[in-house]
Write a protein that holds these residues in place. Sequence first.
Motif, PDB file in Angstrom:
ATOM      1  N   GLU A 302      -7.319   1.417  -4.333  1.00  0.00           N
ATOM      2  CA  GLU A 302      -6.444   2.272  -3.534  1.00  0.00           C
ATOM      3  C   GLU A 302      -5.644   1.437  -2.530  1.00  0.00           C
ATOM      4  O   GLU A 302      -6.130   0.439  -1.996  1.00  0.00           O
ATOM      5  N   ARG A 303      -4.421   1.894  -2.314  1.00  0.00           N
ATOM      6  CA  ARG A 303      -3.576   1.343  -1.256  1.00  0.00           C
ATOM      7  C   ARG A 303      -2.981   2.505  -0.463  1.00  0.00           C
ATOM      8  O   ARG A 303      -2.807   3.606  -0.992  1.00  0.00           O
ATOM      9  N   SER A 304      -2.667   2.250   0.779  1.00  0.00           N
ATOM     10  CA  SER A 304      -2.023   3.265   1.606  1.00  0.00           C
ATOM     11  C   SER A 304      -0.552   3.380   1.215  1.00  0.00           C
ATOM     12  O   SER A 304      -0.037   2.591   0.420  1.00  0.00           O
ATOM     13  N   ALA A 305       0.114   4.364   1.796  1.00  0.00           N
ATOM     14  CA  ALA A 305       1.538   4.544   1.521  1.00  0.00           C
ATOM     15  C   ALA A 305       2.329   3.311   1.929  1.00  0.00           C
ATOM     16  O   ALA A 305       3.376   2.993   1.346  1.00  0.00           O
ATOM     17  N   GLU A 306       1.840   2.584   2.925  1.00  0.00           N
ATOM     18  CA  GLU A 306       2.520   1.379   3.372  1.00  0.00           C
ATOM     19  C   GLU A 306       2.128   0.146   2.554  1.00  0.00           C
ATOM     20  O   GLU A 306       2.602  -0.961   2.813  1.00  0.00           O
ATOM     21  N   GLY A 307       1.241   0.330   1.562  1.00  0.00           N
ATOM     22  CA  GLY A 307       0.816  -0.788   0.728  1.00  0.00           C
ATOM     23  C   GLY A 307      -0.404  -1.506   1.220  1.00  0.00           C
ATOM     24  O   GLY A 307      -0.788  -2.550   0.682  1.00  0.00           O
ATOM     25  N   ARG A 308      -1.060  -0.978   2.252  1.00  0.00           N
ATOM     26  CA  ARG A 308      -2.243  -1.623   2.824  1.00  0.00           C
ATOM     27  C   ARG A 308      -3.445  -1.357   1.918  1.00  0.00           C
ATOM     28  O   ARG A 308      -3.710  -0.214   1.536  1.00  0.00           O
TER      29      ARG A 308
END
Length: 586
Positions: A302-308
């Motif tokens: 999984e990644r956040s919407a910001e790519g984290r």
Amino acid sequence: MALAYAVFAGLWILLSDRAMGLLFSDPEALVRASMAKGWFFVAVTTLLLYVLVGQLVDQLNTSHQREQAEAEEKRRAMQLLAAIAKSSSDAIFAKDDQGCYLLVNNAAARYMGKSAEDLLGQDDRVAFPAEQAARIMSIDRRVFVSGQVETNEECLNTAQGERVFLATKGPLRDAQGRTFGTFGISRDITDRRKTEQALHDSEERLRLALVAAKQGLYDLNLETGEVMVSQDYATMLGHDPTSFRETFAEWRKRLHPDDRVMVLKTLDDYLAGHLPAYRVEHRLRTHDGGWKWILSMGELQERSAEGRPLRMLGTHTDIDVLKTAETALRDINTTLEARVIERTAELTAANRELETFADAVSHDLRAPLRSMNGFAQALREDCGASLQGPAKTYLDQMALATHKMSDLIDGLLALSRSTRGDLRQDRVDLSAVARRRLTELTTAEPERRVAWDVEDGLVVQGDARMLDCALVNLLDNAWKYTGITVTPAIRVHRGEVGGLRGICVSDNGAGFDMAQSERLFRPFQRLHRQDEFPGIGIGLATVQRIVHRHGGEIAAQAVPGEGATFCISMPQGFGTSEWAPPQAQH
């Protein structure tokens, strides 16, 4: 009301007659009074009867209306249930208080193996055979207890085979809450059960595979640093799985100091997208303070919407035994390489000594042989006429022995020199070599008529001098052993002997007994008598040494009196890369 009327009527008749007898002494007046009293009684009775009959009629009308209302409510309830049942894929049915079917939808009828018409109005004991009816009623009692809705999973032998149903049953009630039967819904969960079982089996196989491979699973929350691990993860590090708690920080602390920088950099590069996969071997501290080699692999989930990066799943594999074996093997290889270098040097020195010895022996032996042969020749020239009988025979045997000894020395030198020197990589056309040698043999013995065929394109990579020597020895043997054959023939071609595929030299000469084939390639070993086919037995030994020097193999096949075939197979890099079908050239 009837009892009160009977008491009132009895008292009226008893008392009214006595009272009228006291009031009226005139018989005529008494009669008229009695008639008036009678009509009064009739009027009162008629009025009471009218009231009673009216109340009864009202009650009957009310009861009928109530029954009609209840029937309408039941009908509406059944219509609603029927509408639901018609469009449902679940098996739905309803029964009245006596257990007779009021409703059966198509799904229920299909599983029961009967039509809805056959089931309506019938109870289970009539509609089904005794054994199936007992089974259905047993389930009914189990899932519908005291009017309470209960759920139960049952496996039934239906008309479509054994199926698993999730059965739910409850009371049928009208709008006023009155119960007038039961309803049932059975959902076919066979496919779901199979899927669940397949999933369970898959998870069990995965668990067993992980156990067998000594792997532990981890689920890393990259934001919080919390890590969920499997029992095997904790066990392989010597911890109690019931109390072990993993975190990213604790994992960093357990990394070996020599591996920490490398492991963390690999992880950072993977999370940043610089590496296609996270795979690293490192050491982790165990519960007892020791170190264990671990193969750690992971994949970002999984990644956040910001790519984290948020979540990472992976495995830890115990490779401690493998690493120990690799270290031991590396030590062995280091020792072995040193021993090989040492043995190679010793072998090189030994070969050099053997070559020097062979040269010295041949030189030292040739001088006395030449002397013996010279004195024998002088004796034959000076005293040959006077030598008679055994003396002349002895002199001839001396000459033959010195000649044979000279041949043996020549063979020993040829065997020693056949593989001497560095191995060159030449392109050798064995077809041309074979034609040249056979032409030389034909020229040397023009009286012999030998048919020979040489296939084109027999080209190999190797030392030209050595390979020329090997093929010439095979051709010389073929020429010699066809010496007493009526129609001798020699063929050089691509072929196969005993599963060994390569370049073959075939003849139809004397052949040999395969039971003695292990002696073929021994120096000075011969399978034929000297008076049949002269020789010293060094040629095939020379051929084998040359072939083995090139990393190849040689095999032979023969039948006594029918000829022999010798096949040379060259390894990858020495032989041709493709073999064409045999084509004899004349």
